[in-house]
Scaffold this motif. Sequence first.
Motif: not given
Length: 509
Positions: A361-365, A368-374, A379-384
């Motif tokens: 989905h072309h979201v910046e990693l 520390i790429p954990t599930k929660g951080a991703i 959220f930042d990319a699609f929701v705010e």
Amino acid sequence: MASEERNTTAQPEEQELSAQEYNELVAVRRQKLKELQEAGKDPFQQTKYPQSDFAAEVKANFVDVPEGEHGQDVCMAGRMMSKRVMGKASFADLRDRTGDIQMYIRRDDVGTEEYQAFKKFDIGDIVGVKGFVFRTKMGEISVHVKEIVLLSKSLLPLPEKFHGLKDTETRYRQRYVDLIVNPDVKETFVKRSAILRELRSYLDGKGFLEVETPILTPFEIGAAARPFITHHNTLDMDMVLRIETELYLKRLIVGGMERVYEVGRIFRNEGMDPKHNPEFTTIELYQAYTDYHGMMDLVEDMMKTVAMKVCGTLQVSYQGKEIDLSHWERMTMVEAVKKYSGVDFDEVESDAQAVALAKEHHVELPEIPTKGAILAEFFDAFVEDNLIQPTFIYDYPVEVSPLAKRKPNDPMFTERFEYFINATEFGNAFSELNDPIDQKGRFERQVAERKQLEPASKAQVDYDYVMALEYGLPPTGGLGFGVDRLVMLLTDSASIRDVLLFPTMKPLD
């Protein structure tokens, strides 16, 4: 009575003053001051004036009187904003802290010498007047002046009437001139004061105690933000300007104060844009024996109360959008990401799967790429950007919530929320973490990660705060929110610099 036609000399088509014309005006004003001083009438020797009446109240309380009688006697003071000299009688406008009122000055009333002196007054001079209130033939409530005195000389011309002070940078740098010539700017800051007053009133009414905590701290603690660093000479140690007030306030909850708040200036050595200034004002509050749901209820009620008190409505216009503060939506972060991106993180079982979804989905990693951080990056990319109307987003991943209590039934998430209006985060709240062992571990991991990314960072574990938790922090809800962004919303101001009297500016060369 002389005509009150406003014989202003400036016309809309006139060009702004050239540098030479401006300098000539300044020279004339300084010569006038010199003459006054040589005559023993130095206006800067004035020490006080018995100002007892104000423009807004005088006009609001005016009552017409029978012909042959005169109205209320007044003693007023303020800045002369216009002057229209017409032979033996003149009109001028006086501006005080409440507004403007017209003055009628006649030679036969004030005396020849005083009238001649008045004719040499300049726009911007501070004057005191005594007289009585009346209504002119044109219906304007005015002051019939019996005495007028120069209280302070304005040596620099104000921006001329039709062009005004419009350059944004100059307005911020010379806020004192901005306030003089742009009354709507003053109204913004009057409203800011009212907002702060109502916020305090609301919290005081709920049993919260306003407190003050240190601005200088011995090391970088709390939020993940870059601090300003200074040095204490006596102790020979570096110190930082605080980047939050949280940990000191929660120490007070440990001490049994139970409900506390602070209106505090915060300092972050980071970027500047329409929503960010290096120093800004927050309110942080903590309440024992409640949780983040209790904080949601408090935020919603507080925002409705303050908006109604200050604006008289819950329907707020902001930069062309209609914001309805009467309705607040609530969604978990997982629900919001699913709604706006189509990705359901409840079905993501590993960090590797989350990384693959981010790439897809072309979201910046994150670093520390954990599930929660991703999830937070999704959220930042699609929701705010979609959160225009008031919305609570809750249940944040533990990776981005080092001070929030874990959810008992899902320890990968925390009891945390942020609330958004007009695609902007307005506040942050938790069920506060009160487990000292868990807190110590999170602090140590946070500091280690920070030093890995920034080896020169002065971040340290606040072991004194951990020790405070070891004495026992009751179940507690906490909230922090930016006052400046709230003022922007309720005054329809596009930039944070519009609601700060003296925003941070780069010095002129």
